[in-house]
Design a protein around this motif. Structure first.
Motif, PDB file in Angstrom:
ATOM      1  N   THR C 199      37.908 122.535  83.870  1.00 56.02           N
ATOM      2  CA  THR C 199      36.589 121.938  84.085  1.00 56.02           C
ATOM      3  C   THR C 199      35.593 122.535  83.097  1.00 56.02           C
ATOM      4  OG1 THR C 199      37.210 122.094  86.411  1.00 56.02           O
ATOM      5  CG2 THR C 199      35.005 121.264  85.922  1.00 56.02           C
ATOM      6  N   GLU C 200      35.635 123.860  82.955  1.00 50.74           N
ATOM      7  CA  GLU C 200      34.761 124.517  81.969  1.00 50.74           C
ATOM      8  C   GLU C 200      34.985 123.896  80.595  1.00 50.74           C
ATOM      9  OE1 GLU C 200      34.991 128.779  81.677  1.00 50.74           O
ATOM     10  OE2 GLU C 200      35.068 128.974  83.878  1.00 50.74           O
ATOM     11  N   LEU C 201      36.259 123.790  80.221  1.00 49.13           N
ATOM     12  CA  LEU C 201      36.594 123.252  78.902  1.00 49.13           C
ATOM     13  C   LEU C 201      35.941 121.888  78.721  1.00 49.13           C
ATOM     14  CD1 LEU C 201      38.219 123.502  76.280  1.00 49.13           C
ATOM     15  CD2 LEU C 201      40.143 122.442  77.448  1.00 49.13           C
ATOM     16  N   ALA C 202      36.146 121.041  79.725  1.00 56.22           N
ATOM     17  CA  ALA C 202      35.568 119.690  79.637  1.00 56.22           C
ATOM     18  C   ALA C 202      34.047 119.765  79.453  1.00 56.22           C
ATOM     19  CB  ALA C 202      35.916 118.904  80.894  1.00 56.22           C
ATOM     20  N   ALA C 203      33.458 120.697  80.220  1.00 59.87           N
ATOM     21  CA  ALA C 203      31.992 120.789  80.198  1.00 59.87           C
ATOM     22  C   ALA C 203      31.472 121.515  78.956  1.00 59.87           C
ATOM     23  CB  ALA C 203      31.514 121.509  81.457  1.00 59.87           C
ATOM     24  N   ALA C 204      32.367 122.279  78.312  1.00 60.55           N
ATOM     25  CA  ALA C 204      31.925 123.136  77.201  1.00 60.55           C
ATOM     26  C   ALA C 204      31.224 122.350  76.107  1.00 60.55           C
ATOM     27  CB  ALA C 204      33.131 123.881  76.629  1.00 60.55           C
ATOM     28  N   GLY C 205      30.032 122.804  75.730  1.00 60.15           N
ATOM     29  CA  GLY C 205      29.301 122.125  74.662  1.00 60.15           C
ATOM     30  C   GLY C 205      29.669 122.710  73.307  1.00 60.15           C
ATOM     31  N   THR C 206      29.481 124.011  73.171  1.00 56.12           N
ATOM     32  CA  THR C 206      29.669 124.658  71.874  1.00 56.12           C
ATOM     33  C   THR C 206      31.153 124.866  71.575  1.00 56.12           C
ATOM     34  OG1 THR C 206      29.771 126.870  72.777  1.00 56.12           O
ATOM     35  CG2 THR C 206      27.573 125.946  72.430  1.00 56.12           C
ATOM     36  N   GLU C 207      31.431 125.132  70.302  1.00 57.89           N
ATOM     37  CA  GLU C 207      32.802 125.394  69.882  1.00 57.89           C
ATOM     38  C   GLU C 207      33.363 126.622  70.574  1.00 57.89           C
ATOM     39  OE1 GLU C 207      35.267 123.967  68.616  1.00 57.89           O
ATOM     40  OE2 GLU C 207      33.895 122.267  68.622  1.00 57.89           O
TER      41      GLU C 207
END
Ligand SMILES: Nc1ncnc2c1ncn2[C@@H]1O[C@H](COP(=O)(O)OP(=O)(O)O)[C@@H](O)[C@H]1O
Ligand SMILES: Nc1ncnc2c1ncn2[C@@H]1O[C@H](COP(=O)(O)OP(=O)(O)O)[C@@H](O)[C@H]1O
Ligand SMILES: Nc1ncnc2c1ncn2[C@@H]1O[C@H](COP(=O)(O)OP(=O)(O)O)[C@@H](O)[C@H]1O
Lengths: 498, 112, 498, 498, 112, 112
Positions: C199-207
């Protein structure tokens, strides 16, 4: 497997806001999801019913025969269970609970052969609108009933039928007698569908809307097993009450057993040689496991774990205790000694009698039912049997058929609220918690119809099938083999090598 | 030598055995048997069916003894096995021509 | 104990809004609470697996030996169960399911010795993100597996091993062979952790946010048992599928038994004297209770009571019925008589074979699996055994090891959706209900790896341990004692004093 | 049947928002509804306890007597179960759990004769505020306890008491000894009522409001069984802890058995003739089923399926394993051979000892308890019994009474958080999750009071009842009948006709 | 004709049977018996109680043979049933006056 | 006096017993035995292993009778126990020197 919701069940449902909340969507047609609690209970119930057959019934029967035939009983029981597991998966479930289309009042269909279209997310309705369980759980619970019913029959012609005949008969009998009968009695409508339609009806503004909804309801109520829906003209739409299988399982197996016992003939030496049970210890273990497993049979038949399930559980406990005690005391008074065999026979008679009533009667009603069923069965296994002289070796007729009839009739009375029963339910009456109207006369007609229909269908049908099997493989082993014992003659093994 | 065969009531075994050992009888062989005789059996009832059981559990004791010991042996058994009630059993004495101890091959008297 | 969520399970979960609602917080990292239904099912399953060992397995085995060794089997089985209960509490659970830190792919750690840090509010994850059960329930369910596995072994060298040797071997074998192997196969990642990271990955904005999340996922997936995670280079990250213990329990015990039977040598009189089962009645009771209890073993391994649990239950029912029938018929055709021993041996073979597949295959797949496993095992216990002449007294190798291998391989095929299987799951694929990609070749490599790894680890390891035990206390009793029977020689009791 | 909520249980409850939400209304006085999961678990537990009696206990005892008395044990056990089922329904439940009004500290009332006022929607409170289960489930769960307790007694005077005497004694003993004692120990207050009152108190603004609320609380706490509430002056309001019936069931039955064994006298031939168990195989099956069923007895006593239930389950598993092992090893060391009878006797001793502690102690505490109880019981059944020369045929006193006392005392210690226990609960302390204050000295006084009260009430009461029965029907059969065996003399059957 | 009765250790049955068949003895009757003699029994312990079990399981073989076959029969049994340890058993020879085969009514020698 | 020993097929017991009582024989003793003879046994198969079971269940009846009753006894047994198939069994007659009734001490003829 009751096909009507008991009022108390609804009551307890309505009571719980939480549950209602979950139930609500159903009325709006959304798919409800199974609760872990109901699923756990149905799986537990299924394995309990399996335990009734193996080792329960096998030991109860096995202990009563002579040593030389012990394995034949154990093998027949276990093999029937295995066989039915396979048949049920291939076509039994579909014929019993599939959609029979135009023939649906008489038989299921082929739409679920090999469990077509069923997966882990498929669900089956319970008797509480808005509740479901995994269809796999429903499938396997019903399977265990199809396993034990033919196994009950073998006690009648124990010690003298060929294994090949038993297996062949089981295939034919389950296909032609059991699956249709199960559909007649348990082929019921989905409560959710009725409630949804009834809701539409209530909401319907225009006349044709009303009519449409009403037609929908009628359609649903018409497309059910004829005994379940009371579709015979004289039943006037009042279906028979059979909570867990008094007719489909016990009367059905009991009469098939009697016919078999008569057609295959008496055991060599019957009446002359003493044939005492070779191991009452085993019969006692079997009877105990039957009792323990029967809670899955009766309380599991509620398809949920709620207050009504607990009621069915209590009734199963009370009727059995009362019937065991009652047989013990009757025998003590009549024959002078209280025997273990009498005690456990009474317990089984009580279990059989309470089966159709378990979710409908109140505990006190069940207590009385237990007290009276034992003397009736005792009379049949001692007096009637000797009078007619048929060799129903393990009293399948005297205990299961007679006990089943007693229970089926009693259910019609004990369901009456005045007698502490839970009363009748009518899903279309959404206003007052689905309260239905109980009329004793009509209800008794329905009960008696179910009993007679079962006796005729299974009695006549079985007679024909025994003839067929006799013609094909022969029913009976050679006299020498019968004398040597079926264990060695048929299975090449001995039960004990102490 | 003689073979003394006694049919007795099962629960008397230990007493009889002790009496015989006291006599210096070093061995005996016991078999579970069913006896039919004057002693009435009992009836068993299983559901409908009644069975008159006329065969009662008994023990058969076989003792090979030197001829001179026969009377003593008989006395020992009668006194210990007697309860005075019907069914106490019988003692039979038959001739024994030869006896061999398998382990040693000893013969007759030495074999007992 | 499956380490991947079956898609159908997720489906059924996703379906239920109510459940999702409850599941949701998990993704946000809040602690979910156990449901009473899941807890009830896991506790029921645990006692069912205990019932498989005592009295189930003890009777199944005991009935097959000679009267004079009956108690030795019962005592060994019961004593092993008691012993393992103690070892599991002290260090077994920690070694199997504790955190092994850097060594975590090979062995658990010491962080849970004496249940350190576990109390009534501790929870363990299931295979459905957002679901948990009380850790005590997980602990005790796993304990019952550790109890029955070493007990399975004793059938191979029945009637001729010293009690002291059996006990010592059990301590060593469970510690050195079983606990690590359990960790290899069942040491899996917490689905909640993966889903949260995904879920974090999906939500992650920055590289770097993406990278951080990805690293987290990789870290989680790397810190698991090597067979579970497919960490061997040639497995390419595809772990082996073993729903309920085909490798860890049956192949493992089966090969250890074969090695033991060979190393301790044949029974005196083997091949010359007749050694028929002394009480097939007991074996039938045992086999029946094994079947009944096995639902806890297989369906309990889903760690919840949902649709997939019902599927595992159905598969266990169907495969067993089919295998029992198939052995019966094969024997009937080949040897001329259908025997009870054959029937129950087939049932057990079916139970063993379906164990690894129970939550992955479809009912029809299980039906086929049941039909084919019996002839294979029958071939091994009759032909192969006689050909090589080893004295695997109760066919632990022929039924459990061979049946286990058949099932482990079959699982790789039957999981395929095209074959009615439930398919593979990938928790990182939160978008499409965790749908994973099934590739037969890779999956088969994983399955075969698991089989071979088990055969080698347990086969070689056991051989060494038998040598050690022989050196320390001696494996075999004196010939006279063996002839008199282990009951009197080793335990000073007799099984029957009729 | 614990009458105090364990802190961990509350903790786990408080944790779950969902549950709290459901629980909330309770505080506001609304009726909570049973969860399917809790209901499923309680029904499963009830049938497990039935299975403990039949066939479990019957086989455990039956295997230990001589062949000629096998059926007498089986019949007595099964008949007592049936009899108690009837009595419990008619008046037992009412006397034990009905409202005794002014006498409520000593005995229940007549308000629930024939289950008056109970239907499928009635509920009973659990130990978690806001939770309930169907009253029928509570009723039947308690029934199974009333069934097994008198059945435990018969082992002490096995092989020599008339069936009529056993039945009559059971009626009198259960009515006069068991029902009141059950009420003393398990007649507890509804947590919901306490919590509601405590909430009022907290909310109370005015002085008299405070006083009113406080009076309400005091009233509730005063109207409970005197042992449960610690109402004896020296108990200072600290009730005894008995999670699942160490006092009511085991000490109670154990002392009644000892008194009976002494009053009816020794078996003919006791000490002179060898009386080896006729079928240890049966005893092993019985012991195994006792173990399996005991999870219903102990973990079921939590009345819910939550973390504390899992704790009670684990304790039952661990203590039993440890005790079985400990008896085996002690015997091995002392008598030179590890016996099956020793192993299973130890397991039963462990089950008995952990019964009162199961929901209070931690797993390690239970492990230790199991290890020490076996040597204590072994000392009593071998040394003490022979020293005094009483003929406690199946060691009901040595195992159940002594094991029960060991457990009851140990519970007072092991509940201490410092020893890994769950600590004490105080429902009025709603602020801190009902955390209560544990004081060892006071707690031990409560435990010892419970033990002594049980020994005196049951010991003296039973002595009087045996005299009465002897006067009415006579305790003992004629010597000839005893010698022929009770099976034929009393029941007209034989256990085996091989 | 004679009746040769042998008490042997159970596990020796097959060997003895084969030896006798080799001699041309066409039939025999076997009974499970309990033997008391020099051979020590064992003690069994059940919870508190200790039992000295002095009766050991043996097999009794009865063979009716023509007088001239008696010695051969005895040899056959002794050699095969012997282990050299206490408890090997005994052989007893008693007179047999008549023998009848029920099926055919054949008498004496022909009946064996 | 003689001891008449008959080996018969188990299911014939009741008939034989009745025939003997009709003769005025007041008692007899029955033992379960295993018989080996011309009658073929059966094979049992357990998983792989096959066993040829050559010992068949029989009953041994022992009757002590006065010498003059011997022939009648033999006739009674042969007629009732005969099925005409191999395995019907044998009758053996051996001398009986003394008989004692334990209960009363009565001797010989009176003891039977
Ligand atoms: N004629 C007989 N031949 C062989 N055994 C006999 C004979 N008569 C009696 N017995 C045995 O002696 C036992 C006791 O005999 P019975 O007539 O019952 O009592 P009693 O010994 O007091 O006369 C019988 O059960 C039977 O086993
Ligand atoms: N006097 C006897 N009469 C009948 N049977 C005997 C006698 N003495 C011994 N036996 C039988 O022979 C068996 C072996 O005898 P025992 O003294 O133990 O060893 P051995 O045969 O080496 O002398 C005994 O168990 C018993 O069955
Ligand atoms: N020589 C013998 N000595 C003792 N018993 C014998 C002898 N021959 C046969 N028997 C017994 O008689 C039984 C029947 O004998 P068998 O040869 O099988 O049939 P038949 O009686 O028709 O000749 C055998 O099972 C065995 O118990």
């Amino acid at each position: 497997m009751m096909f009507r919701l008991t009022r108390s069940a609804v009551a307890s449902i309505i009571a719980g806001a939480a549950v209602l909340a979950q139930a609500a969507p159903a009325f709006a047609g959304n798919a409800p999801t199974p609760s872990a609690g109901d699923t756990a209970w149905m799986l537990t119930s299924s394995l309990l019913v399996l335990m009734m057959s193996v080792p329960g019934l096998a030991l109860f029967y096995g202990g009563l025969v002579r040593t030389k035939n012990m394995l034949s009983i154990l093998t027949q029981t276990f093999a029937i269970v295995a066989l039915m597991g396979v048949l049920w998966t291939i076509y039994g479930y579909s014929l019993s609970f599939g959609d029979g289309g135009p023939l649906n009042s008489y038989i299921g269909g082929f739409n679920k052969l090999f469990l077509k279209g069923v997966d882990a997310s498929s669900t089956a309705p319970t008797f509480t609108p808005g509740h479901v369980i995994p269809e796999y759980a429903y499938f396997v619970f019903q399977m265990t009933f199809a396993m034990i019913t033919p196994a009950l029959i073998i006690g009648a012609f124990a010690e003298r039928m060929k294994f090949s005949a038993v297996m062949l008969f089981t295939v034919l009998w389950s296909t032609i007698i059991y699956f249709p009968l199960a559909h007649w009695v348990w082929g019921v409508a989905d409560p959710n569908a009725i409630v949804d339609a009834a809701t539409e009806l209530a909401a319907a503004g225009t006349e044709e809307a009303k009519k449409a909804a009403q037609d929908k309801i009628d359609g649903i109520l018409a497309s059910v097993g004829w005994i379940a829906g009371g579709l015979a003209p004289w039943m006037k739409g009042t279906g028979a009450l059979d909570f867990a299988g008094g007719t489909v399982v016990h009367i059905n197996a009991g009469i098939a057993g009697l016919v078999g016992a008569i057609m295959v003939g008496k055991r060599i030496g019957h009446g002359r040689e003493a044939m005492p049970p070779h191991a009452l210890t085993m019969s006692m273990i079997g009877a105990s496991l039957l009792w323990v497993g029967w809670f899955g049979f009766n309380a599991g038949s509620n398809l949920e774990a709620n207050g009504t399930t607990a009621l069915a559980f209590v009734n199963t406990m009370v009727a059995t205790a009362a019937a065991g005690l009652s047989w013990l005391l009757t025998e003590w008074a009549v024959k002078g000694k209280p025997s273990l065999l009498g005690l456990i026979s009474g317990a089984v008679a009580g279990l059989v009698a309470v089966t159709p009533a378990s979710g409908f009667a109140g505990p006190v009603g069940s207590l009385v039912l237990g007290l009276i069923v034992s003397p009736i069965c005792l009379f049949f296994v001692s007096k009637v049997k000797n009078f007619f002289g048929y060799d129903d070796a393990l009293d399948v007729f005297g205990v299961h058929c007679i006990g089943g009839i007693t229970g089926a009739i009693a259910t019609g009375l004990l369901v009456a609220p005045e007698l502490g029963g839970v009363g009748i339910t009518d899903y279309t009456n959404i206003g007052e918690n689905f309260a239905g109207k109980y009329v004793m006369s009509t209800q008794m007609i329905a009960q008696i119809t179910a009993v007679i229909a079962t006796l005729l269908w299974s009695g006549i049908g079985s007679a024909i099938l025994y003839k067929v099997v006799d013609a094909l493989v022969g029913l009976r082993p050679a006299p020498d083999q019968e004398r040597e014992g079926l264990d060695i003659a048929e299975h090449g093994e001995r039960a004990y090598n102490y | 030598m003689k073979i003394v065969t006694a049919i007795i009531k099962p629960f008397k075994l230990d007493e009889v055995r002790d009496a015989l050992t006291a006599l210096g009888v070093h061995g005996l062989t016991v078999t579970e048997v069913k006896g039919y005789g004057r002693q009435k059996g009992h009836t068993e009832i299983y559901r409908g069916a009644e069975y008159a059981v006329s065969f009662l559990p008994k023990l058969k004791i076989e003792v090979a003894v030197a001829s001179e010991l026969v009377d003593k042996t008989i006395d020992a058994i009668t006194t210990t096995a007697r309860t005075g009630q019907i069914g106490d059993g019988k003692i039979f004495v038959s001739p024994l021509e030869r006896a061999i101890r398998i382990r040693t091959g000893e013969k007759d008297a030495d074999a007992l």
